[in-house]
Write a protein that holds these residues in place. Structure first.
Motif, short mmCIF file in Angstrom:
data_model
loop_
_atom_site.label_atom_id
_atom_site.label_comp_id
_atom_site.label_asym_id
_atom_site.label_seq_id
_atom_site.Cartn_x
_atom_site.Cartn_y
_atom_site.Cartn_z
N ASP A 84 -49.79 -103.32 -66.80
CA ASP A 84 -48.51 -103.58 -67.04
C ASP A 84 -48.54 -104.19 -68.50
OD1 ASP A 84 -49.35 -106.07 -66.74
OD2 ASP A 84 -47.72 -106.76 -65.32
N GLY A 85 -49.16 -104.03 -69.59
CA GLY A 85 -49.49 -104.62 -70.67
C GLY A 85 -49.62 -103.59 -71.81
N VAL A 86 -49.63 -102.31 -71.74
CA VAL A 86 -49.97 -101.54 -72.87
C VAL A 86 -48.65 -101.55 -73.78
CG1 VAL A 86 -50.50 -99.29 -73.64
CG2 VAL A 86 -51.50 -100.27 -71.65
N HIS A 87 -49.10 -101.73 -75.08
CA HIS A 87 -47.82 -101.84 -76.18
C HIS A 87 -47.51 -100.30 -76.66
CE1 HIS A 87 -47.25 -106.04 -76.23
NE2 HIS A 87 -48.72 -106.21 -75.86
N LEU A 88 -46.45 -99.89 -76.69
CA LEU A 88 -46.15 -98.46 -77.58
C LEU A 88 -44.97 -99.14 -78.31
CD1 LEU A 88 -46.81 -95.34 -75.47
CD2 LEU A 88 -48.26 -96.55 -77.04
N SER A 89 -45.09 -99.02 -79.73
CA SER A 89 -43.77 -99.12 -80.35
C SER A 89 -42.60 -98.23 -80.08
CB SER A 89 -44.33 -99.26 -81.93
OG SER A 89 -44.43 -97.88 -82.27
N THR A 90 -41.38 -98.85 -80.22
CA THR A 90 -40.19 -98.05 -80.07
C THR A 90 -40.31 -96.80 -80.95
OG1 THR A 90 -38.88 -100.00 -79.49
CG2 THR A 90 -37.69 -97.99 -80.14
N ARG A 91 -40.83 -96.73 -82.05
CA ARG A 91 -40.99 -95.71 -82.98
C ARG A 91 -41.83 -94.83 -82.36
NH1 ARG A 91 -42.75 -95.83 -89.32
NH2 ARG A 91 -42.53 -93.64 -89.85
N ARG A 127 -42.93 -94.56 -79.31
CA ARG A 127 -42.58 -93.79 -78.09
C ARG A 127 -41.26 -92.57 -78.22
NH1 ARG A 127 -40.69 -98.23 -74.93
NH2 ARG A 127 -42.81 -99.06 -74.80
N ARG A 128 -40.43 -93.21 -79.31
CA ARG A 128 -39.26 -92.12 -79.45
C ARG A 128 -39.89 -90.89 -80.21
NH1 ARG A 128 -36.89 -95.00 -83.35
NH2 ARG A 128 -35.74 -95.88 -81.80
N ARG A 129 -41.08 -90.90 -80.97
CA ARG A 129 -41.64 -89.51 -81.40
C ARG A 129 -42.23 -88.91 -80.33
NH1 ARG A 129 -46.59 -88.45 -83.38
NH2 ARG A 129 -47.29 -90.40 -83.55
N LEU A 130 -43.11 -89.46 -79.56
CA LEU A 130 -43.61 -89.00 -78.35
C LEU A 130 -42.64 -88.16 -77.41
CD1 LEU A 130 -46.53 -91.55 -77.43
CD2 LEU A 130 -46.79 -89.30 -78.73
N ARG A 131 -41.63 -88.75 -77.18
CA ARG A 131 -40.50 -88.10 -76.39
C ARG A 131 -40.13 -87.02 -76.89
NH1 ARG A 131 -37.75 -93.31 -75.81
NH2 ARG A 131 -36.34 -92.62 -77.33
N ASN A 132 -39.97 -86.74 -78.31
CA ASN A 132 -39.71 -85.47 -78.69
C ASN A 132 -40.84 -84.64 -79.10
OD1 ASN A 132 -36.94 -86.24 -78.75
ND2 ASN A 132 -37.26 -87.49 -80.59
N SER A 133 -41.97 -84.74 -78.77
CA SER A 133 -43.22 -83.98 -79.11
C SER A 133 -43.34 -82.67 -78.35
CB SER A 133 -44.20 -84.90 -78.91
OG SER A 133 -44.75 -85.34 -77.59
N ALA A 180 -51.95 -89.19 -79.80
CA ALA A 180 -52.31 -88.75 -78.82
C ALA A 180 -53.12 -89.64 -77.78
CB ALA A 180 -53.10 -87.21 -79.04
N SER A 181 -53.98 -90.47 -78.47
CA SER A 181 -54.96 -91.17 -77.68
C SER A 181 -53.99 -92.48 -76.93
CB SER A 181 -55.85 -91.88 -78.34
OG SER A 181 -55.83 -92.60 -79.35
N SER A 182 -52.95 -92.95 -77.75
CA SER A 182 -51.96 -93.88 -77.45
C SER A 182 -51.48 -93.63 -76.16
CB SER A 182 -51.04 -94.41 -78.42
OG SER A 182 -51.75 -95.03 -79.33
N LEU A 183 -50.84 -92.13 -76.06
CA LEU A 183 -50.20 -91.74 -75.15
C LEU A 183 -51.15 -91.66 -73.95
CD1 LEU A 183 -47.67 -90.12 -73.75
CD2 LEU A 183 -48.35 -88.06 -74.77
N ALA A 184 -52.16 -91.13 -73.89
CA ALA A 184 -53.11 -91.09 -73.09
C ALA A 184 -53.36 -92.33 -72.01
CB ALA A 184 -54.53 -90.31 -73.50
N LEU A 244 -43.89 -100.57 -69.13
CA LEU A 244 -44.25 -100.52 -70.59
C LEU A 244 -43.49 -101.27 -71.49
CD1 LEU A 244 -45.24 -96.79 -70.78
CD2 LEU A 244 -46.99 -98.55 -70.20
N ARG A 245 -43.78 -101.87 -72.69
CA ARG A 245 -42.98 -102.67 -73.43
C ARG A 245 -43.27 -102.43 -74.84
NH1 ARG A 245 -46.47 -106.87 -71.25
NH2 ARG A 245 -47.82 -107.77 -72.99
N ASP A 246 -42.26 -102.87 -75.73
CA ASP A 246 -42.59 -102.53 -77.22
C ASP A 246 -43.34 -103.63 -77.84
OD1 ASP A 246 -40.55 -100.47 -76.93
OD2 ASP A 246 -38.81 -101.76 -77.54
#
Length: 252
Positions: free
Chosen positions: A73-80, A82-88, A171-175, A250-252
């Motif tokens: 419950d502690g993996v950080h993805l930046s808002t930026r 995450r936004r880019r991945l959502r549109n990928s 890609a590795s961050s998303l995985a 997930l959190r920013d």
């Protein structure tokens, strides 16, 4: 080449030295020699030990004084990001391209001439995958091309990550984030990341004293794991699923 640590023999079932006996310099070196059989691998990982060596070295076994650990419950993805991945248009799956992920992780990084994933290590991981112990998390683009992922071993209710790579940025961050989300849903609390680096620190890795990690590992390694094929259990997930931060933990 002899080292000031115990030298393992040919019996793959033989116990390792206690991790607490690992050297402080180099930090965590515990033993050398032995083999890369599934029995030896599983014996090591279940005790907080992992192999790490170069082509010109004997097999070296490690248990560092501080362990890199992700809470699921502690993996950080930046808002930026995450936004880019959502549109990928990317999707994430498990165990559909294990060998390709290992090969991607084995490719030398910029400025490096070699890799710790030797031919012997690659063969060992492929065998562990065939036996159902090793798993890959894979990221595919909208055209179905593999663009990154990670792999590692799972037993009980713990995932021990070995390596990750990206052919496309993020890609590795998303995985990792999607793995953490799925494991959290299964009730698995942590991902072993072995040793920290700049990339995993940005993603929220913690460093635990060896004793704390070993205690958590001992509590998780023999817990029942739900039956079923990882490919089916993990499912296929669009990157956009990470947008539901409150639900996914997930959190920013």
């Amino acid at each position: 080449m002899r080292l000031p640590v115990p030298w393992l023999g040919t019996d793959s079932e033989a116990p390792f030295p206690p991790p607490e006996q690992a050297l402080s310099e180099p930090d965590g070196l515990l033993a050398a020699g032995g083999d890369l059989s599934p029995a030896r691998f599983l014996n090591a990982y279940r005790r907080g030990i992992f192999p790490w060596f170069s082509e010109d070295e004997p097999i070296l076994w490690w248990s560092p004084s501080r362990r890199a650990v992700f809470r699921t419950d502690g993996v950080h993805l930046s808002t930026r990001l995450r936004r880019r991945l959502r549109n990928s248009g990317w999707t994430v799956r498990a165990d559909t391209a294990f060998a390709a992920v290992v090969d991607g992780c084995a490719a030398p990084r910029d400025g490096q001439s070699g890799t710790w994933i030797t031919a012997g290590m690659r063969a060992a991981y492929l065998q562990l995958h065939r036996l159902g112990h090793a798993h890959s998390i894979e990221v595919f683009d909208a055209d179905g091309r593999l663009v990154g992922g990670l792999f590692g071993l799972a037993f009980g209710q713990v995932f021990c990550g070995d390596s990750m790579y990206s052919a496309e940025s993020g890609a590795s961050s998303l995985a990792l984030a999607m793995l953490a989300q799925r494991l959290r849903g299964w009730g698995w609390p942590l991902i072993d990341a072995q040793v920290p680096n700049a990339h995993t620190r940005r993603l929220g890795v913690e460093t635990w004293p060896r004793a704390d990690y070993l205690a958590a590992l001992a509590a998780l390694r023999d817990l029942p794991s739900p039956p079923g094929d990882w490919r089916e259990r993990f499912g296929t997930w669009p990157a956009a699923a990470l947008g539901e931060a409150a639900r996914d933990g997930l959190r920013d």
